[in-house]
Enzyme design. Sequence first.
Site, PDB file in Angstrom:
ATOM      1  N   ASP A  13     -25.826 -10.590   4.868  1.00 15.98           N
ATOM      2  CA  ASP A  13     -25.944  -9.345   5.645  1.00 15.98           C
ATOM      3  C   ASP A  13     -27.381  -9.077   6.087  1.00 15.98           C
ATOM      4  O   ASP A  13     -27.778  -7.925   6.255  1.00 15.98           O
ATOM      5  CB  ASP A  13     -25.416  -8.145   4.840  1.00 15.98           C
ATOM      6  N   LYS A  16     -28.326 -12.138  10.492  1.00 16.56           N
ATOM      7  CA  LYS A  16     -28.414 -13.493  11.057  1.00 16.56           C
ATOM      8  C   LYS A  16     -27.799 -13.579  12.441  1.00 16.56           C
ATOM      9  O   LYS A  16     -28.317 -14.265  13.319  1.00 16.56           O
ATOM     10  CB  LYS A  16     -27.699 -14.496  10.133  1.00 16.56           C
ATOM     11  N   GLY A  40     -19.097 -12.066   7.927  1.00 12.73           N
ATOM     12  CA  GLY A  40     -19.015 -10.977   8.892  1.00 12.73           C
ATOM     13  C   GLY A  40     -20.303 -10.919   9.690  1.00 12.73           C
ATOM     14  O   GLY A  40     -21.337 -10.475   9.180  1.00 12.73           O
ATOM     15  N   HIS A  41     -20.277 -11.409  10.929  1.00 14.92           N
ATOM     16  CA  HIS A  41     -21.478 -11.452  11.750  1.00 14.92           C
ATOM     17  C   HIS A  41     -21.333 -10.451  12.901  1.00 14.92           C
ATOM     18  O   HIS A  41     -20.433 -10.573  13.729  1.00 14.92           O
ATOM     19  CB  HIS A  41     -21.703 -12.866  12.298  1.00 14.92           C
ATOM     20  N   GLN A 219     -23.179 -15.984   4.847  1.00 10.43           N
ATOM     21  CA  GLN A 219     -23.606 -15.491   3.540  1.00 10.43           C
ATOM     22  C   GLN A 219     -25.135 -15.625   3.404  1.00 10.43           C
ATOM     23  O   GLN A 219     -25.837 -15.565   4.389  1.00 10.43           O
ATOM     24  CB  GLN A 219     -22.867 -16.200   2.403  1.00 10.43           C
TER      25      GLN A 219
END
Length: 423
Positions: A13, A16, A40-41, A219
């Site tokens: 988080d 990225k 989750g991006h 991650q």
Amino acid sequence: MASILVLGSMWGDEGKAKIVDYLASSADYVVRFQGGSNAGHTIVSGGKKYVLHTIPSGILYPQTKCLIGAGVLIDPPAVIEEIKTLEQAGINFKNRLLIDLRAGIVLPLHKQIDLEIETKRRGMQIGTTLKGIGPAYSDLTARFGIRMEDLANPISLRDRIKQLYGYHHIGIGKQDLDILVEKLQKDWKYLKKYVGDVEILLNNIAVKEEKTILFEGAQGTLLDLTFGTYPFVTSSRVMTDGVGIGTGFSARRLNKVLGVYKAYATRVGIGPFPTEMICADTVDYIRKIGNEYGSTTGRPRRIGWFDAVAGKFSARINALDNAVLTCLDVLTGIEELKICTGYKYEGKIHCSLDLNELQLILSEPVYETFDGWDTDISNCKNINKLPLTARLYIKAIEDHIQTPISLVSVGKERHQTIEIKPL
């Protein structure tokens, strides 16, 4: 040819996706090499918010091709839904997505097992996303896993599924097996046009044609299966060397490795977090301004001060060339900032990440304090336009992690990025 890796340097988080999106304007390929739909991006572009889970973050650029390596897990219904959602938002996928034929498959069984294992831990939960990622990776390691290429043959697929259920000592009746195989065949019919050999494309075509390749980690390093805060880690290899493991494109070929850090620390789920803040007002402020909720689970993220001990460790084991600092704007308005420079445990100060899980929980962080700033920095285009206190804070982080900071993000949009040093 240029090959660049962008990876998370802390507990994930870190922002990225924004950095990959920022750099992808000049990339021919953006490549995912590990993780799955547990990632989750989030990208904000033109006022629109895009949340990606398996599709690489370069998908918003029409000229960029997106590759999903063999080390990534594919949850077919989730990937199909993600593609359709992005297409509805105007994103074109024609000749732009390639999923490696060796990529492992997440089945409903894996999600069932994930939930059962987490429930049985009784006070020792990992905080998994319950997406079935851990069990699916475990099955691949045990050589009972299902891969994308297996979906092409329904007869052998049936046998492999029966073997997998038998390995877990779970029965599956003929009717349920028929339904599962039929569903996977339907998913295959949709996805097969996107399936191919990522390794050959990268090593033969991209290298020979001197293309620019951007690798995107999911991650963060401190969640790496081996070098993270075990056992509260993810199930894949998150570090620099994971590129070769997950794509067949050796990490030796990388020209540059960029590690992404937040200007503060966050962590989703359970596990040691030495710099976790205890001031509820500051936590609530940062969580609100930074929208600190998990992109995949929606869970509120735990908030902490910047941990330079963990940050230096991450920079070292990843052999970072440069660092990127995100969410600096979120700290605007906080009177006093802190950077952790050591962990005090049983009277001794540790300046390296050499404590085990229990020792980390029982340790006390040692801080350096810094003055904050009140000035809005979200429109700053140059490092010299930032308040002096912000520049001093950036320099302190750079010194502690012993890695030059090249980019600083001061907002969610692409243009809200300051280039300090050329990449």
